[in-house]
Design a protein around this motif. Structure first.
Motif, mmCIF file in Angstrom:
data_model
loop_
_atom_site.group_PDB
_atom_site.id
_atom_site.type_symbol
_atom_site.label_atom_id
_atom_site.label_comp_id
_atom_site.label_asym_id
_atom_site.label_seq_id
_atom_site.Cartn_x
_atom_site.Cartn_y
_atom_site.Cartn_z
ATOM 1 N N GLN A 2 -12.775 -3.442 29.145
ATOM 2 C CA GLN A 2 -12.091 -3.184 30.011
ATOM 3 C C GLN A 2 -11.396 -1.367 29.617
ATOM 4 O O GLN A 2 -11.110 -1.443 28.181
ATOM 5 C CB GLN A 2 -10.763 -3.896 30.281
ATOM 6 C CG GLN A 2 -11.386 -5.460 31.049
ATOM 7 C CD GLN A 2 -10.040 -6.128 31.195
ATOM 8 O OE1 GLN A 2 -9.309 -6.300 30.436
ATOM 9 N NE2 GLN A 2 -10.273 -6.867 32.161
ATOM 10 N N HIS A 66 -12.183 -10.017 37.813
ATOM 11 C CA HIS A 66 -11.489 -8.958 38.768
ATOM 12 C C HIS A 66 -12.189 -8.707 39.676
ATOM 13 O O HIS A 66 -13.481 -9.102 39.874
ATOM 14 C CB HIS A 66 -11.641 -7.513 37.755
ATOM 15 C CG HIS A 66 -10.829 -7.456 36.664
ATOM 16 N ND1 HIS A 66 -9.581 -7.387 36.455
ATOM 17 C CD2 HIS A 66 -11.007 -7.801 35.185
ATOM 18 C CE1 HIS A 66 -9.190 -7.378 35.292
ATOM 19 N NE2 HIS A 66 -10.260 -7.415 34.314
ATOM 20 N N VAL A 104 -14.351 -2.248 34.419
ATOM 21 C CA VAL A 104 -13.808 -3.722 34.173
ATOM 22 C C VAL A 104 -14.904 -4.639 34.143
ATOM 23 O O VAL A 104 -15.907 -4.644 34.957
ATOM 24 C CB VAL A 104 -12.602 -4.069 35.470
ATOM 25 C CG1 VAL A 104 -11.551 -3.317 35.241
ATOM 26 C CG2 VAL A 104 -13.324 -4.099 36.545
#
Length: 125
Positions: A2, A66, A104
Motif C-alpha cells: 500500500q 479495498h 492498494v
C-alpha cells in the motif's frame, strides 16, 4: 504494497483500467467483473505453465481489502504455488493504482487449473 509506487521488477499477467461498464451505481467495480479478469489472468499464466489448454477447477474464497474505483488501473499478478502432473495451483494477487498514484492491495486468492486435451479430458503436463 500500500501507498508504494508500482514495483517495476514485478510484471502483471493482466493490467487494465476499470471502466464505468464494470462498476455499480456507486462507481465501484463489481466482484463478478473482477473474478472474470482474475480467471483470464490465471488461465493465461496456467496455459503458459502447462504448455496448452487448461480449465479452472477451483477458486478459493476471496475478500476485498479495498474497492476498485472507475479509472483505477487494475494489475493482476500470478505465481505458481504447485505444479502437479495434471494441474497448476496459482496465487493470484490484485492491486489497484488510483489516479493519485497510490497503489492498494485489493485481494488475493488461490486458483487451480487442470491441463486438458482437445477433447476436454485431463492430460499430463
Amino acid at each position: 504494497m500500500q501507498n508504494n509506487p508500482i514495483d517495476s521488477a514485478r510484471q502483471p499477467v493482466l493490467r487494465l483500467r476499470a471502466e464505468p461498464r464494470s462498476t455499480n451505481a456507486h462507481g465501484r467495480v463489481q466482484a463478478g467483473w473482477l473474478l472474470h479478469q482474475i480467471d483470464l489472468a490465471g488461465a493465461t499464466f496456467a496455459e503458459r505453465t502447462a504448455k496448452g489448454a487448461v480449465t479452472t477447477v477451483a477458486v478459493n474464497a476471496f475478500q476485498f481489502a479495498h474497492p476498485i474505483h472507475v479509472g483505477d488501473v487494475v494489475s493482476i499478478y500470478a505465481s505458481c504455488l504447485r505444479l502437479g502432473q495434471k494441474s497448476v495451483t496459482l496465487k493470484l494477487e490484485v492491486e489497484a493504482e488510483r489516479m493519485s498514484g497510490e497503489v492498494v492491495a485489493v485481494t488475493d486468492l488461490i486458483a487451480t487449473y487442470v491441463a486438458i486435451d482437445a477433447d476436454g479430458q485431463s492430460r499430463l503436463i
